[in-house]
Motif scaffolding. Structure first.
Motif, PDB file in Angstrom:
ATOM      1  N   ASN A 167      45.391   4.118  -6.570  1.00 51.02           N
ATOM      2  CA  ASN A 167      44.761   3.910  -5.256  1.00 51.02           C
ATOM      3  C   ASN A 167      43.873   2.668  -5.238  1.00 51.02           C
ATOM      4  N   HIS A 169      43.661   0.250  -3.313  1.00 46.69           N
ATOM      5  CA  HIS A 169      43.108  -0.137  -2.007  1.00 46.69           C
ATOM      6  C   HIS A 169      41.817   0.621  -1.698  1.00 46.69           C
ATOM      7  N   ASP A 170      41.595   1.724  -2.394  1.00 50.87           N
ATOM      8  CA  ASP A 170      40.361   2.493  -2.190  1.00 50.87           C
ATOM      9  C   ASP A 170      39.346   2.284  -3.312  1.00 50.87           C
ATOM     10  N   PRO A 238      46.660   2.656   4.172  1.00 52.83           N
ATOM     11  CA  PRO A 238      45.553   1.716   4.256  1.00 52.83           C
ATOM     12  C   PRO A 238      45.998   0.430   4.940  1.00 52.83           C
TER      13      PRO A 238
END
Length: 333
Positions: A167, A169-170, A238
Motif C-alpha cells: 500500500n 500510496h498510503d 487511490p
C-alpha cells in the motif's frame, strides 16, 4: 617559459560507437516512417520556461528588433509544449529528435545538453500506446531485450515486489523512513520529514529501479498523483497519475503520460509550481501562455513519451558513461 596544458580536443566516444549511434537514429526514423508518424521541428528557445521545481532552464538574452534592451529566452528542457501546439493545430501523430538543455545535470548518465526523442499519439489509450512503446524498445535495442519478456506493473506493485512495501500510496513518511532503515539504505542529507515524494524517489532509485527491465522492457505506471507533472489524474481511490516510466536493465530510459488537456487545470499546476519555486528561493520563470492558449482551443486526447537517446545508445553499446556515446560532452564542449 611554462609549458601549456595539453588540450583534450579528441572526442570521448569511439568512432565505432558514433557509427552505432547513427544506426540507432536511422532505426528510430525508420520505425516512425512505416507507422506514418510525422517528424517535426520546433524552436529550442522560448520566452517561457519550465516551471517544474525539479528542473532549471538555461537562459540567454536576445538583443535586436523588438528588444532593444534585451529579452530573456530560455533553452527548452523538452520540446513538449510546442509539440502540443502542433497537436492542437491538427498535426496528427508526431515525433521529434532534438537537443535539450538542463541546468545542473552532470554525471555518468547525465549531460547538461542531451538528445531527446519525443512522440505523441492522438486517440491512443495506455494499452495501445504501451504496445507501441514495447515494440519501439525491442526494435531499437534488438538482441539486448525481448518483447515476449516485457512486463507492465503498477507503481504499487513495483514497490510491493522489490521494496516489500505494501500500500505504498498510503505509506507515510515515517513508514518510508522506517523501511529505508530496514533496507540499510544510507542516510540522505537534506531529505526532510515533509518531503514524501523525495522519500518515494529515494527508495525507487536505490532499491526498485535496479531490478527492472533485465529481460524485456519494464513499464511502471500509476505513479502517485503528487508526481503527475503534465499527466492526467485518475481520482481513484487511490488518486494516481496517468504517468509511466520505462526501464531497461535497471536504467530509466523514458517518461510518458496520458496527457493533460484541461487548460484551467494546467494553469493551476503552473501557478502552484511557481509558488513552490518562490518558496524554495529558486528563480521564478514565465509560464507558457502559448501552450495554455493551445489547450484552450482543444488538445486531442493523446498519449506521449520522452526517450533519452544517449541512454538508449549506452544500452545498445554496453557503455557505462554517457561520455562514451557523445562525441564531445560538456567537459569538452
Amino acid at each position: 617559459m611554462a609549458e601549456s596544458t595539453p588540450i583534450d580536443w579528441q572526442p570521448t566516444a569511439a568512432i565505432d560507437t558514433l557509427r552505432t549511434r547513427a544506426r540507432v537514429l536511422q532505426s528510430i526514423r525508420a520505425f516512425f516512417s512505416v507507422r506514418d508518424v510525422l517528424e517535426v521541428e520546433t524552436p529550442v528557445l522560448s520566452r517561457a520556461a519550465t516551471t517544474d521545481v525539479n528542473l532549471e532552464s538555461f537562459a540567454t538574452v536576445f538583443r535586436g528588433p523588438g528588444a532593444p534592451d534585451g529579452r530573456v529566452y530560455y533553452a527548452h528542457t523538452s520540446p513538449e509544449f510546442p509539440m502540443k501546439r502542433l497537436l492542437a493545430a491538427g498535426s496528427g501523430p508526431i515525433y521529434q529528435i532534438c537537443k535539450v538543455f538542463r541546468q545542473g545535470e552532470l554525471g555518468a548518465s547525465h549531460n547538461p545538453e542531451f538528445t531527446m526523442l519525443e512522440w505523441y499519439r492522438p486517440h491512443f489509450d495506455f494499452s495501445a500506446f504501451f504496445d507501441e512503446v514495447e515494440d519501439f524498445f525491442t526494435t531499437i535495442l534488438g538482441e539486448h531485450i525481448q518483447l515476449d519478456l516485457a512486463e507492465r506493473l503498477t507503481y504499487a506493485e513495483a514497490f510491493r515486489r522489490f521494496a516489500r512495501i505494501d500500500n505504498v500510496h498510503d505509506a507515510s513518511v515515517a513508514d518510508l523512513r522506517r523501511r529505508a532503515r530496514e533496507l540499510a539504505l544510507p542516510e540522505v542529507r537534506g531529505l526532510s520529514d515533509e518531503d514524501r515524494d523525495g522519500w518515494l524517489d529515494y527508495i525507487m532509485s536505490t532499491v526498485v529501479q535496479s531490478q527492472l527491465g533485465h529481460a524485456g522492457p519494464s513499464i511502471v505506471f500509476e505513479y502517485p498523483a503528487s508526481q503527475a507533472a503534465l499527466a492526467r489524474i485518475d481520482p481513484g481511490p487511490p488518486a494516481v497519475a496517468q504517468r509511466f516510466e520505462v526501464f531497461v536493465k535497471g536504467v530509466e530510459v523514458a517518461n510518458g503520460f496520458q496527457e493533460l488537456t484541461d487548460a484551467a487545470e494546467q494553469r493551476q499546476r503552473f501557478e502552484k509550481d511557481r509558488a513552490r519555486r518562490v518558496a524554495l528561493k529558486r528563480r521564478d520563470v514565465p509560464m507558457d501562455e502559448n501552450l495554455l492558449a493551445a489547450l484552450e482551443s482543444g488538445l486531442p486526447e493523446c498519449a506521449g513519451i520522452a526517450v533519452g537517446i544517449d541512454r538508449l545508445v549506452m544500452l545498445a553499446t554496453g557503455a557505462r558513461s554517457i561520455d562514451e556515446v557523445i562525441a564531445f560532452p560538456f567537459s569538452r564542449a
